[in-house]
Design an enzyme around this catalytic site. Structure first.
Site, mmCIF file in Angstrom:
data_model
loop_
_atom_site.group_PDB
_atom_site.id
_atom_site.type_symbol
_atom_site.label_atom_id
_atom_site.label_comp_id
_atom_site.label_asym_id
_atom_site.label_seq_id
_atom_site.Cartn_x
_atom_site.Cartn_y
_atom_site.Cartn_z
ATOM 1 N N TYR A 1 9.130 -2.184 -6.672
ATOM 2 C CA TYR A 1 8.216 -1.659 -5.656
ATOM 3 C C TYR A 1 8.744 -0.347 -5.078
ATOM 4 O O TYR A 1 8.013 0.649 -5.023
ATOM 5 C CB TYR A 1 8.035 -2.693 -4.539
ATOM 6 C CG TYR A 1 7.110 -2.228 -3.445
ATOM 7 C CD1 TYR A 1 5.786 -1.894 -3.723
ATOM 8 C CD2 TYR A 1 7.547 -2.139 -2.120
ATOM 9 C CE1 TYR A 1 4.930 -1.468 -2.722
ATOM 10 C CE2 TYR A 1 6.701 -1.725 -1.116
ATOM 11 C CZ TYR A 1 5.392 -1.380 -1.420
ATOM 12 O OH TYR A 1 4.555 -0.954 -0.433
ATOM 13 N N LYS B 1 7.223 3.549 -5.183
ATOM 14 C CA LYS B 1 6.968 4.337 -3.982
ATOM 15 C C LYS B 1 7.849 5.586 -3.928
ATOM 16 O O LYS B 1 7.412 6.634 -3.443
ATOM 17 C CB LYS B 1 7.156 3.478 -2.729
ATOM 18 C CG LYS B 1 6.100 2.380 -2.576
ATOM 19 C CD LYS B 1 4.697 2.960 -2.543
ATOM 20 C CE LYS B 1 3.639 1.885 -2.284
ATOM 21 N NZ LYS B 1 2.259 2.430 -2.282
#
Length: 276
Positions: free
Chosen positions: A147, A151
């Site tokens: 994740y 990002k």
């Protein structure tokens, strides 16, 4: 003057839905999208809201919604790349295909949408691209490599974009929430529950199961409408900042990236030893 138009991805719940409602309340024409339009049917009952099926991993879906905006309103003033999800797991327990899918949605999806709208924004000489990042785009924690990696990539791409389009009157803004009370947490937990574990990282799973903070909830979490208001500000400001952290938790966590690695490592080591 015709209302300004905004395309928002991932409007079925949480930040995306709150953002659609905030823009509608502000008088914008909103193109609210989701993979399943049944999830956003009630938004379509509001004046100046057009609902559209959009899977950000599907090129034809992207073309269809952009073409509809141009056909019906002949303008694209703002793009909000909100659609995304998180999965948490130690690197060894994460399949490469899962990492690919994480990037497909969280990185390649925003790229598809941005690439599709930029020619029209350039022609108009104005526009705003708002990319939903996270404090996880500034600091990575155990189990969050996939994740945070997505990002981090989105942050880098948005920084590059900001410099590329500045001369065309276009703004590129990163909105960086901390923990938010949304269904985002539920999906992260579902992903974790179905995962095969090696047994080598039980300390991480104990930490994950004891604290919703890792997956987006927990103490200090803010409501989606707070993030939505920030996104609306980014679209309305003449000269928006490059980054807009949202919530006290976001401000504190972002500051952690400036700590020496040795201190951060010591804190993680303490948590690991306590749970091992």
């Amino acid at each position: 003057m015709r209302p300004e138009t905004v395309l928002i991805t991932g409007c079925s719940s949480g930040i995306g839905r709150a953002t659609a409602e905030a823009f509608l309340d502000d008088g914008w024409t909103v193109y609210a999208t989701a993979r399943d339009t049944d999830d956003i049917a009630d938004l379509g009952e509001r004046e100046d809201c057009r609902i559209n099926a959009l899977d950000v991993t599907d090129d034809s879906d992207v073309r269809n919604v952009v073409n509809r905006m141009l056909r019906q309103d002949d303008r694209i003033d703002c793009l909000v790349n909100n659609a995304g999800y998180a999965q948490f797991a130690p690197t060894e327990e994460l399949e490469t295909e899962e990492l690919e899918q994480q990037f497909e949605v969280n990185v390649y999806g925003p790229h598809r949408l941005t690439k599709a709208v930029l020619p029209h924004m350039r022609e108009a000489g104005e526009g705003t691209v708002v990319n939903l990042s996270s404090v996880a785009g500034r600091i990575s924690m155990p189990g969050g490599g996939a994740y945070s990696g997505s990002k981090f990539a989105l942050e880098a791409m948005t920084d590059a974009l900001r410099w590329e389009v500045e001369g065309h009157g276009i703004d590129a803004v990163l909105v960086e929430p901390g923990p938010v009370e949304t269904k985002f947490t539920e999906r992260a937990n579902e992903e974790a529950d179905g995962r095969e574990r090696t047994g080598a990282y039980d300390w991480f799973w104990s930490l994950f199961e004891d604290s919703d903070t890792l997956a987006g909830g927990g103490p200090g979490a803010i409501q989606p409408d707070v993030v939505a208001d920030c996104i609306l500000d980014a679209a309305n400001l003449t000269d928006p900042p490059a980054r807009m952290p949202v919530g006290t938790g976001a401000g504190l966590l972002v500051k952690a990236r400036f700590l020496p690695d040795s201190l951060v490592d010591a804190a993680i080591r303490f948590a690991r030893n306590r749970l091992a």
